[in-house]
Design a protein around this motif. Structure first.
Motif, PDB file in Angstrom:
ATOM      1  N   ARG A   1       1.191   0.369  -0.819  1.00 13.79           N
ATOM      2  CA  ARG A   1       2.326   0.491   0.104  1.00 13.79           C
ATOM      3  C   ARG A   1       3.350   1.514  -0.362  1.00 13.79           C
ATOM      4  NH1 ARG A   1       2.497  -5.471  -0.202  1.00 13.79           N
ATOM      5  NH2 ARG A   1       1.491  -6.356   1.661  1.00 13.79           N
ATOM      6  N   ARG A   2       3.488   1.644  -1.698  1.00 15.21           N
ATOM      7  CA  ARG A   2       4.600   2.451  -2.190  1.00 15.21           C
ATOM      8  C   ARG A   2       4.335   2.888  -3.626  1.00 15.21           C
ATOM      9  NH1 ARG A   2       9.588   0.447  -4.640  1.00 15.21           N
ATOM     10  NH2 ARG A   2      11.279   1.983  -4.455  1.00 15.21           N
TER      11      ARG A   2
ATOM     12  N   THR B   1       6.929   5.900   0.183  1.00 14.32           N
ATOM     13  CA  THR B   1       6.297   4.839   0.959  1.00 14.32           C
ATOM     14  C   THR B   1       5.101   5.382   1.736  1.00 14.32           C
ATOM     15  OG1 THR B   1       8.423   3.715   1.214  1.00 14.32           O
ATOM     16  CG2 THR B   1       6.672   3.089   2.730  1.00 14.32           C
TER      17      THR B   1
ATOM     18  N   THR C   1       2.665   4.763   4.944  1.00 12.86           N
ATOM     19  CA  THR C   1       2.760   4.070   6.218  1.00 12.86           C
ATOM     20  C   THR C   1       1.471   4.111   7.032  1.00 12.86           C
ATOM     21  OG1 THR C   1       3.578   6.043   7.372  1.00 12.86           O
ATOM     22  CG2 THR C   1       5.223   4.610   6.331  1.00 12.86           C
TER      23      THR C   1
ATOM     24  N   GLU D   1       3.118  -0.215  -5.672  1.00 17.15           N
ATOM     25  CA  GLU D   1       3.249  -1.508  -4.996  1.00 17.15           C
ATOM     26  C   GLU D   1       2.044  -1.658  -4.083  1.00 17.15           C
ATOM     27  OE1 GLU D   1       5.888  -3.175  -1.378  1.00 17.15           O
ATOM     28  OE2 GLU D   1       7.039  -2.269  -3.027  1.00 17.15           O
ATOM     29  N   THR D   2       1.187  -2.605  -4.386  1.00 18.51           N
ATOM     30  CA  THR D   2      -0.086  -2.720  -3.680  1.00 18.51           C
ATOM     31  C   THR D   2      -0.086  -3.850  -2.658  1.00 18.51           C
ATOM     32  OG1 THR D   2      -0.945  -4.128  -5.452  1.00 18.51           O
ATOM     33  CG2 THR D   2      -1.403  -1.768  -5.618  1.00 18.51           C
ATOM     34  N   THR D   3      -1.019  -3.764  -1.738  1.00 21.57           N
ATOM     35  CA  THR D   3      -1.303  -4.866  -0.835  1.00 21.57           C
ATOM     36  C   THR D   3      -2.133  -5.892  -1.608  1.00 21.57           C
ATOM     37  OG1 THR D   3      -3.379  -3.904  -0.075  1.00 21.57           O
ATOM     38  CG2 THR D   3      -1.365  -3.250   1.105  1.00 21.57           C
TER      39      THR D   3
ATOM     40  N   GLN E   1      -8.000   3.846   1.883  1.00 21.95           N
ATOM     41  CA  GLN E   1      -6.767   4.628   1.930  1.00 21.95           C
ATOM     42  C   GLN E   1      -7.025   5.985   1.294  1.00 21.95           C
ATOM     43  OE1 GLN E   1      -3.351   2.459   0.673  1.00 21.95           O
ATOM     44  NE2 GLN E   1      -1.926   4.154   0.901  1.00 21.95           N
TER      45      GLN E   1
END
Length: 245
Positions: free
Chosen positions: A4-5, A36, A38, A92-94, A189
């Motif tokens: 995510r970030r 970030t 998206t 920052e991961t899912t 991703q």
């Protein structure tokens, strides 16, 4: 998506931004507020020296990919240190991304294609288990890159590329666009630094223009990159007369 970030934790931020890489605007911005993601495909575009390669190398390292390039879960150059930004960056991961990073190395999926080292890496691992059977030493650089994409970019994972168009023709760039678009639909991703207006036009991609301003999101037809190519192809002399005159 898996990430995510990208950011630098407070404890890791430098006391001064007077030394490289923090003198690069996009790196200073990352240190200040993070970057970030998206969309499943992110394109970083900008001039040489803008810092996009510095960003993608560190982002790859943040996902525990070797900064030399290669597939997830493998280290290729044992004595190669992390980049200065890679030493301090955090992702920052899912939940899916976290499972990949905290589980066994075999669970990590992804690949970092670094144009500067790709040719040597391709020849070193061709034919080895888990890669591809073809001998890339007998191929053109572009054919070798497409072999890597076809073999390594198949499943849900985190894929980072630094100027993959360096060896690709127009048609090969289009094939890579199709592959990235297909990957996006699998939950994978992609983060790609590029000078190519073809790659930047990948459907659904989040385009981030990198430069003296730091970073800003832009639409494809608003990019300086696209404007210059469009004008050059319409009338090359608009540019060449300043070079050859």
């Amino acid at each position: 998506m898996l990430v995510r970030r990208a950011y630098i934790p407070d404890a890791q931020r430098p006391e001064s931004f007077d030394a490289w890489p923090y003198t690069v605007p996009c790196v200073a911005e990352l240190a200040g507020r993070g970057l970030t993601f998206t969309a499943p495909v992110t394109m970083l575009v900008g001039e040489n020296g803008s810092g996009k390669s510095t960003l993608v190398e560190a982002i790859a390292e943040g996902f525990k990919l070797d900064s030399h390039g290669g597939r997830a879960g493998r280290k290729y150059v044992n004595d190669r240190p992390k980049t200065p930004l890679g030493e301090v960056i955090e992702l920052e991961t899912t939940p899916a991304g976290s499972r990949m990073l905290t589980g066994p190395r075999s669970r990590r999926k992804g690949f970092f294609l670094r144009a500067e080292t790709a040719f040597g890496l391709l020849n070193a691992v061709s034919g080895k288990y888990g890669y591809w059977d073809e001998d890339t030493a007998e191929m053109s650089h572009g054919e070798g890159f497409l072999t890597v994409f076809g073999a390594m970019f198949r499943e849900r994972g985190f894929y980072v590329m630094d100027e993959p168009e360096a060896a690709l023709s127009f048609e090969s760039c289009l094939k890579l666009v199709g592959l990235m678009h297909q990957l996006a639909g699998t939950g994978a991703q992609v983060v790609c630094a590029t000078h190519s207006p073809i790659l930047a036009a990948t459907p659904g991609a989040d385009i981030i223009e990198v430069g003296e301003h730091g970073t800003r999101r832009a639409k494809w037809d608003e990019l300086d990159l696209v404007d210059h190519w469009r004008r050059y192809l319409t009338d090359p002399d608009l540019y060449l007369r300043h070079i050859t005159g």
